[in-house]
Design a protein around this motif. Structure first.
Motif, short mmCIF file in Angstrom:
data_model
loop_
_atom_site.label_atom_id
_atom_site.label_comp_id
_atom_site.label_asym_id
_atom_site.label_seq_id
_atom_site.Cartn_x
_atom_site.Cartn_y
_atom_site.Cartn_z
N UNK A 83 -50.87 -56.03 78.62
CA UNK A 83 -50.01 -56.96 78.44
C UNK A 83 -48.41 -56.47 78.51
N UNK A 84 -47.53 -56.76 78.83
CA UNK A 84 -46.70 -56.62 79.34
C UNK A 84 -45.30 -56.89 78.28
N UNK A 85 -44.99 -56.07 77.11
CA UNK A 85 -44.49 -55.84 75.77
C UNK A 85 -43.19 -55.46 76.30
N UNK A 86 -42.48 -54.90 77.10
CA UNK A 86 -40.85 -54.25 77.68
C UNK A 86 -40.49 -55.26 78.15
N UNK A 87 -39.05 -56.02 77.81
CA UNK A 87 -38.47 -57.39 78.36
C UNK A 87 -37.55 -56.48 79.40
N UNK A 88 -37.19 -55.41 79.04
CA UNK A 88 -36.20 -55.10 80.40
C UNK A 88 -36.95 -53.98 81.30
N UNK A 89 -38.02 -54.36 82.04
CA UNK A 89 -38.56 -53.71 82.76
C UNK A 89 -37.92 -52.13 83.39
N UNK A 90 -36.78 -52.13 84.56
CA UNK A 90 -36.76 -51.05 84.66
C UNK A 90 -36.18 -50.24 83.67
N UNK A 91 -35.33 -50.44 82.77
CA UNK A 91 -35.65 -49.92 81.38
C UNK A 91 -36.74 -49.11 81.20
N UNK A 92 -37.58 -49.61 81.20
CA UNK A 92 -39.22 -49.00 80.55
C UNK A 92 -39.18 -47.91 82.46
N UNK A 93 -39.02 -48.03 82.85
CA UNK A 93 -39.30 -47.43 84.01
C UNK A 93 -38.79 -45.81 84.68
N UNK A 94 -37.25 -45.95 83.81
CA UNK A 94 -36.02 -44.38 83.62
C UNK A 94 -36.60 -44.20 82.29
N UNK A 95 -36.88 -44.85 81.31
CA UNK A 95 -37.07 -44.38 79.84
C UNK A 95 -38.39 -43.30 79.83
N UNK A 96 -39.81 -43.28 81.22
CA UNK A 96 -40.47 -43.36 81.96
C UNK A 96 -40.71 -42.03 82.59
N UNK A 97 -39.54 -41.59 83.15
CA UNK A 97 -39.35 -41.15 84.16
C UNK A 97 -38.64 -39.78 83.81
N UNK A 98 -37.12 -39.84 82.52
CA UNK A 98 -36.56 -39.24 82.13
C UNK A 98 -37.48 -38.26 81.28
N UNK A 99 -38.29 -38.68 80.53
CA UNK A 99 -38.80 -38.31 79.52
C UNK A 99 -40.56 -37.85 80.25
N UNK A 100 -40.82 -37.83 80.93
CA UNK A 100 -42.08 -37.02 81.74
C UNK A 100 -41.38 -35.60 82.46
N UNK A 101 -39.91 -35.73 82.52
CA UNK A 101 -38.65 -34.72 83.38
C UNK A 101 -38.64 -33.70 82.38
N UNK A 102 -38.41 -34.10 80.64
CA UNK A 102 -37.92 -33.53 80.08
C UNK A 102 -38.44 -33.57 78.85
N UNK A 103 -39.69 -34.09 79.07
CA UNK A 103 -40.39 -33.48 77.71
C UNK A 103 -40.56 -34.46 75.92
N UNK A 104 -39.18 -35.00 75.97
CA UNK A 104 -39.36 -35.57 75.13
C UNK A 104 -39.20 -35.84 74.32
N UNK A 105 -39.42 -36.69 73.25
CA UNK A 105 -39.76 -38.01 72.13
C UNK A 105 -39.13 -39.59 73.42
N UNK A 106 -40.07 -40.30 73.40
CA UNK A 106 -39.36 -41.34 74.23
C UNK A 106 -38.11 -42.03 73.89
N UNK A 107 -38.17 -42.45 72.57
CA UNK A 107 -36.80 -42.68 71.78
C UNK A 107 -36.12 -42.48 71.58
N UNK A 108 -35.86 -40.84 72.15
CA UNK A 108 -34.74 -40.40 71.95
C UNK A 108 -33.86 -40.33 73.40
N UNK A 109 -34.98 -40.12 74.00
CA UNK A 109 -34.60 -40.19 75.81
C UNK A 109 -33.97 -41.72 75.36
N UNK A 110 -34.46 -42.16 75.29
CA UNK A 110 -33.64 -43.83 74.68
C UNK A 110 -32.53 -44.22 74.77
N UNK A 111 -31.64 -43.11 73.42
CA UNK A 111 -30.92 -43.19 73.47
C UNK A 111 -29.60 -42.45 73.82
N UNK A 112 -30.18 -41.06 74.42
CA UNK A 112 -29.82 -40.38 75.26
C UNK A 112 -29.00 -41.51 76.61
#
Length: 594
Positions: A83-112
């Protein structure tokens, strides 16, 4: 002997060096002023976004999907159900990439990321406005348009929030900057001709992946790009390929992987249907508290004075046209329950061309009035906490600061520990020693009823709770976070929305009858909580095995083999438009005809 010959050579050198320094100083001063005008609004926007930083429940929906991605489970909300729960497809993948690189809480990454992308968007808008207007006037350029956006609280709130608004701002700004840069040089200009607009077409084409409704903005910008370049048919096709290539490729993936053509929230919110009354209420909730009609009227009057040759330049005309169409679409679909969230991009688009207005007497008068309005808006005027009935619209940032007791609730831990009801029920379920389905039932233990979960799900717990983001935080990734409102649950999303369900919160009009959840997640013969009609549960069980509803379940739960992917892709349109009656008895009668 000339006067020039009376000056010693050393003195000539001193005069020349002084002139060079003076010219360099003036040039440096101009650059500093230009940098302040272009970068100043971005710094203000980022500061206010940081000052208001928060994450709402809808932002936490992205967090769970990102954690599933990082755990190697794919872009899903729950294991075993695509199920695709994310409305913003590109946003989901950007957060995933940044969270993978920095190892931080995805919600904190999203805010930044949201705050940084908001600033980048502002810089691009200011730079594009000045580049578009400077060739038309040698007068000083005043950033009047930005004075309307910066004082609006909704703009500060959604620079963070965990949602894709920051990416929307960054995409809009970058797209416009590339559109302005694509204008061919004037005849006789020393500037070399720029490439054929393929980079601009590619970036503009990303709109549907930023948010599906931004496809409308992208279409207007692509039309303006074609108008600017007037490419021959061959280049036109290549530019369309650059624009549509990535979205089209992802659409093929979406159709085969998820079995539908749009993200699940678009089905849940019925984005193709019209609810004008609620949409106009949503617009009034945004424009009213800030007295937006005052600055918009002033700028509209100023726009009338713009020379015709300037107003018809496609790069200046496209943003306000796209902004008005965006507002019209938001009103048509009924708006949202979050104050101003879907209307801020349209406001940005409307004011962009007026972020560089040549100085004149009328402009000075308008600037003074706008400055007075901006001070009042920034310091005094705030939206109401809740609009009440019939359409519930909330100041979500204020709401989440209040219930968490934290001025900046940006971590999953903050949200998980503050809202109590589900955690005790999950602990009790873990102690039961068997797989359990938890459902909100009045009078149940801790407010929940506990039913035996069918072993076919391979999970210890399935928890049904109407705050999906919170549910996704406290429910382990290996267990099922069941969404009775349909943002991440295909069974709920494909219900038919009836006229009686258009009041209340936008996007929350499809609460799933508990009989469906019990039928889906338990085995026949399971004991039912008090108050539930066994006949409705039996009807729901039967309906789930019939026709298109059975196929819908298979499309998201059957193993993803190549043949299943192809079958999903070929039937994606049929599934996207499929709706079934929300009443289990009526659904059984409709779907299981013999």
């Amino acid at each position: 002997m000339t006067s020039h010959e009376l000056i010693p050579e050393s003195r000539h050198r001193q005069l020349d060096e002084g002139a060079d320094r003076s010219w360099a100083g003036r040039r440096g001063g101009r650059r500093a002023r230009e940098a302040a005008i272009v970068g100043g609004p971005a710094l203000v926007a980022m500061y206010m976004g940081y000052r208001q930083r928060w994450v709402g429940d809808d932002g936490l929906i992205y967090s769970r999907t990102v954690r599933q991605l990082l755990a190697g489970h794919g872009p899903v909300f729950n294991l075993g159900e695509r199920a695709e729960a994310s409305t913003g497809t590109l946003w989901q993948w950007l957060i995933a990439g940044a969270a993978y690189l920095c190892g931080r809480d995805p919600s904190v990454v999203a805010v930044t990321l949201g705050i940084l992308l908001t600033g980048a968007g502002y810089i691009a808008v200011m730079a594009a406005a000045r580049s578009a207007v400077r060739p038309l006037s040698a007068a000083p350029l005043l950033p009047l348009g930005i004075l309307i956006l910066l004082p609006v609280k909704a703009d500060w709130d959604y620079a963070s929030s965990g949602l894709e608004n920051g990416l929307s701002t960054g995409w809009i700004g970058c797209s416009w900057w590339l559109l302005v840069r694509a204008r061919p040089p004037a005849a006789g200009s020393a500037r070399s001709r720029r490439p054929g607009g393929y980079a601009a077409a590619f970036v503009i084409g990303l709109g549907p992946l930023v948010r599906p409704d931004l496809a409308l903005v992208g279409a207007v910008f692509l039309g303006a790009l074609w108008w600017l370049l007037r490419p021959p048919p061959g280049r036109t096709l290549l530019m369309l390929g650059a624009a549509a290539g990535l979205p089209a490729a992802y659409e093929v993936f979406r159709a085969g992987y998820y079995g539908v053509l749009v993200p699940l929230p678009a089905l849940t919110k019925e984005a193709s249907q019209a609810v004008w009354s609620r949409g106009f209420a949503y617009f009034g909730n945004f424009a009213g508290p800030y007295w937006l009609w005052v600055p918009l009227t002033l700028l509209a009057a100023l726009a009338v004075l713009v020379p015709r040759r300037t107003a018809l330049r496609p790069e200046l005309l496209a943003p306000p046209v796209a902004g008005l169409l965006s507002w019209l679409y938001v009103c048509r679909v009924g708006g949202d329950f979050m104050h101003g969230r879907l209307l801020v991009p349209g406001l940005l688009l409307l004011v962009m061309p007026l972020c560089a207005v040549p100085l004149s007497r009328p402009v000075i008068a308008v600037a003074g009035a706008l400055a007075a309005w901006a001070v009042c808006c920034a310091l005094l005027w705030r939206p109401v906490a809740s609009s009440g009935n019939p359409y519930l619209i909330l100041d979500e940032q204020r709401d989440y600061v209040g219930y968490t007791g934290d001025p900046h609730p940006i971590t999953e831990a903050t949200h998980g520990r503050r809202r109590k009801p589900l955690r005790p029920a999950l602990r009790a379920a873990e102690e039961a020693g068997r797989p359990v389905l938890l459902m909100q039932i009045p009078g149940g233990r801790n407010g929940f009823a506990s039913l035996p979960l069918a072993h076919r799900f391979g999970a210890r717990t399935a928890a049904s709770y109407d705050l999906l983001g919170y549910n996704g935080v406290v429910t382990p990734l290996a267990d099922a976070s069941v969404d009775p409102l349909g943002l991440a649950y295909p069974l709920a999303a494909h219900q038919a929305r009836t006229a009686r369900r258009t009041a209340g919160r936008s996007g929350h009009e499809k609460p799933l009858d508990p009989a469906w959840i019990i039928a889906d997640y338990t085995d026949p013969g399971a004991a039912l909580p008090p108050g539930l009609d066994p006949a409705r549960v039996r009807a729901a069980r039967h309906a789930l095995t019939c026709g298109p509803l059975a196929e819908l379940q298979s499309s998201v739960r059957a193993p993803l083999t190549p043949s299943r992917f192809l079958r999903n892709a070929l039937g994606a349109w049929t599934r996207t438009v499929f709706r079934y009656p929300d009443d289990p008895v009526e659904a059984e009668r409709t779907l299981c005809r013999r």
